[in-house]
Design an enzyme around this catalytic site. Sequence first.
Site, PDB file in Angstrom:
ATOM      1  N   GLU A 172       0.832  -1.212   0.000  1.00 44.31           N
ATOM      2  CA  GLU A 172       0.000   0.000   0.000  1.00 44.31           C
ATOM      3  C   GLU A 172       0.867   1.263   0.000  1.00 44.31           C
ATOM      4  OE1 GLU A 172      -2.854  -0.442   3.202  1.00 44.31           O
ATOM      5  OE2 GLU A 172      -4.152  -1.643   1.936  1.00 44.31           O
ATOM      6  N   GLU A 361      -5.513  -8.331  -1.200  1.00 39.72           N
ATOM      7  CA  GLU A 361      -6.186  -8.150   0.092  1.00 39.72           C
ATOM      8  C   GLU A 361      -7.633  -7.794  -0.161  1.00 39.72           C
ATOM      9  OE1 GLU A 361      -4.611  -5.538   3.088  1.00 39.72           O
ATOM     10  OE2 GLU A 361      -2.539  -6.021   2.559  1.00 39.72           O
TER      11      GLU A 361
END
Length: 462
Positions: A172, A361
């Site tokens: 991320e 995810e």
Amino acid sequence: MKAFPETFLWGGAIAANQVEGAWREGGKGISTSDVQPHGVMSEAVEREPGDFGIKDVAIDFYHRYPEDIALFAEMGFGCLRVSIAWARIFPQGDEQTPNEEGLAYYDRLFDELAKHNITPMVTLSHYEMPWELVKKYGGWGSRELITFFERYARSVFTRYKNKVKLWLTFNEINMSLHAPLTGVGLEGKPGKKEIYQAIHHQLVASALVVKACHEIIPDARIGNMLLGGLMYPLTCKPEDMLETLQENRSWLFFGDVQCRGEYPGYMLRYFRDNGIELDITESDREALKSTVDFISFSYYMSGCVTADEEVNAKARGNILSMVPNPHLASSEWGWQIDPIGLRILLNELWDRYQKPLFIVENGLGAKDKLEADGTVHDDYRISYLNDHLVQVGEAIEDGVAVLGYTCWGPIDLVSASKAELSKRYGFIYVDRDDEGNGTLARTRKKSFHWYKEVIATNGGSL
Ligand code: BG6
């Protein structure tokens, strides 16, 4: 539903600092995660001997990985996304040679996965870095971090070149804008220029290790990892549309650099308009040209954007600042549930980059109840995941190249935002609470059997 492509990789994703524990074992150094006992958004706290931190033991994956991997294999996993704790390999971050004990641990982990035919996908840096690099160098604010990170990456590529063929650079990477200590090791309240300079160093490092990976492991594929922060306009007012375009660009910019090899024009304008002058050298520009092989991303929720200052002032948000969507329900943690958003996001990323995508995810954090019959009736989790996977199937029908799906936290683990164990994502329940009580015993939830069936039928049972 129609079966997924034969090569589709099904599995789960975990991160070292959220599962391993053993925070002072095997010669590991202290990481930024170790000094953030209250989660990724918090400032660093110096740890006193005896201070409790839930991540110090986490779910004890460091010692229990054979049992956990056997359970993943029972569900039929083809892939497990893990991360390497950088501070296990370079405890201080700036050493010349790696820590053999740390390298040996991940050898054992990858060998265990191989025993079960589970392909490892490895994130080089998932929300942690050696703490010493923050204290001594000021984190990614320093250009020297590029050298240290490249040395670390080259060490693990060389060591695991026959065992790991799927790699990700920074987890991320766009979160550094919201959590600078976690993302780029900047303490206090850094200004925009400082943050973007640190991000620039990280983007250069990411590109350099893409190149190194291709050199050292020619048959490997390496991707980036974005928080898929899909935003909708709150209304169809052109002002809201424009604001939404800008908001989506604030995270797509990372993908643009990592996939296209240069800074996009809209970002250069943003820097100009905000008086941000970055130190970008010719060799940085050259390095950025090494682009990723595929794009991976997380997706939990979508949000809305408005140009209306009054509405914005009242907006609430968990990780990102966003305005709630009046048409969507929320999880217990206020994350808005939007399965169709996943199809939209997959299509948009595919249209923009034409590179294969990997959903690394996705999942529902919820409070679970262990029943007297020894299981957890987590129908809410089954329904969240089922609805999202149906949309993945739709995107594949739309022509999007999707390599696989690793849902977040296939086993309960310590959540990132607030370091809680009561926010559970797993198919496997772990007996441990937020205060650290519990036996750490593992129990199959109802969703365990559901996911096993999804994998066995290659998505046909959805
Ligand atoms: C992503 C992170 O932001 O979301 C994970 O990559 C994290 O590390 C996951 O755990 C879910 O967030 P949380 O706060 O519910 O754990």
